[in-house]
Design an enzyme around this catalytic site. Sequence first.
Site, short mmCIF file in Angstrom:
data_model
loop_
_atom_site.label_atom_id
_atom_site.label_comp_id
_atom_site.label_asym_id
_atom_site.label_seq_id
_atom_site.Cartn_x
_atom_site.Cartn_y
_atom_site.Cartn_z
N SER A 679 0.75 -1.24 -0.11
CA SER A 679 -0.09 -0.07 -0.03
C SER A 679 0.80 1.34 0.01
CB SER A 679 -1.04 -0.02 1.31
OG SER A 679 -0.23 0.13 2.54
N LYS A 722 -6.90 3.26 8.10
CA LYS A 722 -6.02 4.12 7.44
C LYS A 722 -6.71 5.54 7.42
CE LYS A 722 -3.56 0.90 4.51
NZ LYS A 722 -3.43 0.24 3.25
#
Length: 775
Positions: A679, A722
Amino acid sequence: MEEVTKVLPAIALRGTTILPDMIVHFDISRPKSVRAVEEAMLGNQKIFLITQKDPDTEVPGLLDVYKIGTIAVIKQVVKMPKDVLRILVEAERRAELLNFEEEESEYLRAEVALFTGSDEMQFSDIEQEAILRNLKELFAVYCEQTQKVSKELAGQILGTEEVGKLVDQICMNLPLDYVNRQKLLEAVELSERYDTLCVMIANEIQIQEIRSEIQGKIKERIDKNQRDYILREQLKVIREELGEDNSRTEIENYKKQLEKLKASKEVKERISEEIHRLENSASNPSEAGVIRGYIETLLGLPWDKASRDNQDLARAREILEEDHYGLSKVKERILEFLAVRTLTKKGESPILCLAGPPGTGKTSIARSVARALNKKYVRICLGGVRDEAEIRGHRRTYIGAMPGRIAAGLHQAKVKNPLMLLDEIDKVSADYKGDTSSALLEVLDSEQNNKFADHYVELPIDLSEVLFIATANDIQNIPRPLLDRMEVIEISSYTENEKFHIAKEHLVPKQKKANGLKEAQLVIEDEALMEVISGYTREAGVRSLERQIGRICRKSARKILEEQVKEVVVTKENLEEFLGKERYEFQPANEKPEIGIVRGLAWTAVGGDTLQIEVNVMPGKGEFLLTGQLGDVMKESAQAGISFIRSVAEQYEIPKEFFEKHDIHIHIPEGAVPKDGPSAGITMATAMVSAITKVPVKADVAMTGEITLRGRVLPIGGLKEKLLAAKKAGIHMVLVPEKNEPDVRELDAEITDGLQIEFVGSMEQVLKLALVEKK
C-alpha cells in the site's frame, strides 16, 4: 567285567523301570506275560524284566525295548479279577538283552548277558568322602524342597556310609519317571551312575525352585484377589444390612434416568445394554468404572432436549444495543437469523466467524447474542489445540478416554441447541496426533453435522441446531476448506468516538464496580477520557483502554481511603497524576509543503498509522538505496516506482542522464519497526518524483495504494483504519485507489467527515493532486 549268558522268561514292562535291590509289585494281563510268569514259577522263579520304549506297543520286538533290564525273583503271585495277575518281585542284578529266541512259544524267552564281578570303582578315601558329602548334600536339599521322601526314609538313606550302597538306595527311592530310571539302570559303572544321579537331583532341585517361585507368585495373586473378593462381599452385605447398597441404588438410578431421557430408540437401547454390562461387572471394579463413566456421559447428553429461543425481535435488539456500541453488521445478521427462525420454526443455524483485531469484543459479542436469543452459552477455546482427539474424543479402548470438547460442551449446556463459541479458531494447529482443523470440518458443515461422530460416544450426535460462532484475529491463518464453511463478519478497529462511547457506557461503570467504587465517588470528565484514548493507548480494540481506566479507579480508591475525600474528579489537567506522562504522540501533518517528503497510510494489528516517507537525491553513480527495515513487498513497490518514473522522465522534464549521475535514497523513519505491505507504492513514487523534480508535496495530503510499472493504482485493504489515522494526524485530503470507492461508501459519516477523499486510478492523477502547482 565278565559276561555270562542265560535264557530266561521275560516280561516287557509298560511305563515302569525296576532297579536292582528294589522289591516292587505290578500287574500284568497280556497272555505272553502271564505265560512267562507261569514258566518262571515252574523253574527257579527267576524272570527278566525289560522296559518298552513306547508303552502303547502291544507286541514288542527286540527294537521296541531298551537293551538293559533287570533279573528278578518272583516272590508272590496273586490272581486278580478279569484275568489280571499281581506279582511281587525282588530285583537282583542288571543284565543286557542280547536277543529274543525265535521259538514259537507262548511267552518271551530272552537271551541275556549277566554282568559278573565287581561293578564298583575303587575310590580313594578322600574321593569317597567327597562323593558321599556331595551326594548327601544334594539329596538332603532335594528332600527338603520336594517333600516327596519321608523324613524317616531320608534319615536312613543319609546314614549310609558306602558309596555304592548310597547311590543304589537313592536311585531306588528317588521318585523318577521310567525314562530317567532307565538312564540310571543303563549306567552300569558306579562312577557313571553317580554322575547321572547327581545331574538328575540337581535338575529336580532347580525345577522345584522355579515351581516354588511361580507358585508363590500365583498364590500371592490369588490371595490378594481372594482377599479383595471377601472384603467386597463383606462390604456388600454390610451395606445391604444398612440399606446402603450403593451399586444396586446406582443401577436403579441409571434405569430411572433412562426412563426420563428424551432420546431415540437406538440411544436408549445402547444405554440399557451398558447398564446390563455394569450389573455383571461387580467383580471387576476397573471395568465397572469405565462403564459407569460411559453411561453417565450418554445420560448427560441432550439427545432430544432443546431450549425455547427468544422470538421477540424488539427484545433481542434491545439486549444487543444495551451490551454493545456499534457493530451494526453483527447485530443485523443475528436479527436476520432470529426473524428466519421465527417464520420457519426451524431455520438452519448459521456458522458465523467474527474476524478482527484483539480487544474488539468478539467473545463478548457471542455472549450477548446468547443472551439476546435466550440460548445456553458454551465457550470452547481452541488456541493451541493440536490433538484431533480434543475435537472428536478418545476411543474408549484407551485409559483415561473422554469425549471431545464438542460433546463435552453439549453435556455442559444440557440442551442440543446452545450457542457454542469456538474461540481463536485461527490458532489451532496440527501434529503427529492429527489435524485439528480437519476434525472441525465435520463440526462446521451444516450438511454433515446432524450426525457428528465422536469416538468416545460412538453414537451420532446432532449438531444441526447448535448456533456456532467462531472468532479469529487473522482469517489468513484459517485453512481454506474450513473458512469456506463459515460466514465471515469483519470487525474492524474502533474509531476514537466509538472508543469514547464504549468507555463511558460500559468500561467505566464496569471498572468502578470491580474496584468497589460507588457511582458518585469517581467522575471522569469527557475531555480526560478522550485524552486517555489518544495519549495513553494505541490499539484497535479497548483492552488497554480498560486497563488504564482500572488504573484510575485503583488510584481513586486509595485516595478516598487515605485522604478521606468523598469524590475524586479526573480532568484533563490532573490526568498525569493518575496515569503518568503520555505514552503515545501522534505525528501531526507537516506545517508546510516539503520536497521529497510524503505522508503514507498503513494498517497495523492495533489500528491505522501514518508513515512519513523521505527521499533524498545525491550526485553519484545511479545507486538505489532503501532503508527503514522494509519487507520484500515494499522493496518491490519502490523498484516498480523508479521504473515508472524513468519511463515517463521526459514528461516531467527529467534529463536522460539524471539516473546515471545521481543516487536515490528512500528512507522510512522508525527503523526498528518492520514494515511491509502493498500500500506504499504510490507514496514512494510521489516522494521520488518530488525529490527529482524539486517540486514540493502538499503538507495536508496523505495517500495509500499500490503502483504498477505502467503507473496504474491498485486497490488496498484496511481502509477504515487508514482513514482514521489520517483524520487523527490532521490530514485534509486523502488519495485512495478508485477501486476502493465501494469500501468508502460503506463507512460511517463519522469516519469520513472532515476528509476530502479523492479517488485516483493512475500516477498522473496522484501527482497532479499531491504536488504543489508551479507558478
